[in-house]
Design an enzyme around this catalytic site. Structure first.
Site, PDB file in Angstrom:
ATOM      1  CG  ASP A  60       1.735   7.458  -3.857  1.00  0.00           C
ATOM      2  OD1 ASP A  60       2.334   8.553  -3.834  1.00  0.00           O
ATOM      3  OD2 ASP A  60       0.607   7.290  -3.360  1.00  0.00           O
ATOM      4  CG  HIS A 110       3.656   4.925  -0.082  1.00  0.00           C
ATOM      5  ND1 HIS A 110       2.486   5.518   0.326  1.00  0.00           N
ATOM      6  CD2 HIS A 110       3.295   4.088  -1.093  1.00  0.00           C
ATOM      7  CE1 HIS A 110       1.471   5.048  -0.393  1.00  0.00           C
ATOM      8  NE2 HIS A 110       1.934   4.164  -1.260  1.00  0.00           N
ATOM      9  CG  HIS A 114       1.563  -0.324  -0.477  1.00  0.00           C
ATOM     10  ND1 HIS A 114       0.254  -0.530  -0.840  1.00  0.00           N
ATOM     11  CD2 HIS A 114       1.892   0.882  -0.965  1.00  0.00           C
ATOM     12  CE1 HIS A 114      -0.170   0.508  -1.557  1.00  0.00           C
ATOM     13  NE2 HIS A 114       0.806   1.385  -1.634  1.00  0.00           N
ATOM     14  CG  HIS A 204       0.391   4.710  -8.202  1.00  0.00           C
ATOM     15  ND1 HIS A 204      -0.805   5.334  -8.485  1.00  0.00           N
ATOM     16  CD2 HIS A 204       0.332   4.343  -6.899  1.00  0.00           C
ATOM     17  CE1 HIS A 204      -1.561   5.342  -7.387  1.00  0.00           C
ATOM     18  NE2 HIS A 204      -0.900   4.751  -6.407  1.00  0.00           N
TER      19      HIS A 204
HETATM   20 ZN    ZN Z   1       0.904   3.092  -2.656  1.00  0.00          ZN
END
Ligand code: ZN
Length: 253
Positions: A60, A110, A114, A204
């Protein structure tokens, strides 16, 4: 032209055949020959994750300055992954987003900034999903059909917004909390302790330490008999992914 080897070890033979008819709208990749890249054929090839042990590594918040090294690792290992991109990051790191696409990795949405989407009204959620999708599509040429809400925070509004955008909501069931533990050995141990067939692992590529955990992670997962698949591959033989549905893991044998 000779067929390039597929990145997925179980599909190399089929990929070599499929490549001759595969259409890449973005032209031919020019990666160094020692890292045979790219096969969109691998991305769409069916792996039966009901019959073999599959795991989907997901990353991510990228692309970032750490993504290129991660992609090199994946390419060298002929491993596929799924990336959930922040829209403006795709614009900033266009080459890396394109490389993900060309490698056959799956790409999901995504959001733009955020946020905690559960705190937003429906129009705000729609905007976060749609603008990021447009930004990603402007780079890869393809609008994502996967969505991961930031922080994994979702409610009925978020699920409905993703469904209206034509996207499945992809969460996870293995979380080494790499955002807290900036230690490759810890990340490897945590993933390997939690992984089961069909697992979706959240990682991530916004931290320098996470890509460093991936080479050993791939080696050990394969030694344990796992195929490394994209999220769409994980569900390919169990009905596929449906927009507006929330997924935490895929099937296993
Ligand atoms: Zn994220």
């Amino acid at each position: 032209m000779t067929a390039r080897p597929g990145r997925h070890r179980t599909v190399a033979a089929l990929a070599a055949t499929a490549l001759s008819v595969a259409v890449c709208p973005l032209g031919t990749a020019t990666a160094a020959p020692q890292h045979p890249p790219l096969t969109r054929a691998a991305h769409t090839h069916t792996v039966d994750c009901r019959a073999v042990k599959c795991v989907a590594l997901t990353f991510d918040d990228g692309p970032t300055q750490y993504t290129a090294a991660l992609l090199t690792t994946l390419e060298r290992s002929h491993a596929l992954a799924t990336f959930f991109l922040i829209g403006p990051h795709a614009l900033q790191y266009r080459a890396d987003a394109l490389r993900e696409y060309r490698d056959g990795d799956a790409i999901g949405d995504h959001t733009v900034t955020h946020p905690h989407l559960t705190l937003l009204p429906r129009p705000g959620i729609d905007q976060q999903i749609d603008v990021a999708a447009q930004q990603i599509a402007s780079v890869t040429g393809h609008r994502p059909v996967l969505f991961r809400p930031p922080f994994g925070a979702w409610n009925a509004r978020v699920r409905e917004a993703a469904g209206a955008a034509g996207m499945a909501v992809v969460l996870w069931n293995v979380d080494p909390r790499d955002w807290k533990h900036h230690d490759p050995a810890f990340i490897d141990r945590a993933v390997l302790a939690g992984v089961r067939p069909g697992a979706i692992v959240v990682l991530h590529d916004r931290y320098a330490t996470t890509p460093l955990a991936v080479p050993r992670l791939i080696d050990v997962l394969r030694a344990r008999g796992y195929d490394l698949v994209t999220v769409p591959q994980l569900f390919a033989t169990s009905g596929g992914l449906r927009s507006g549905v929330v997924y935490h893991h895929g099937p296993g044998p």
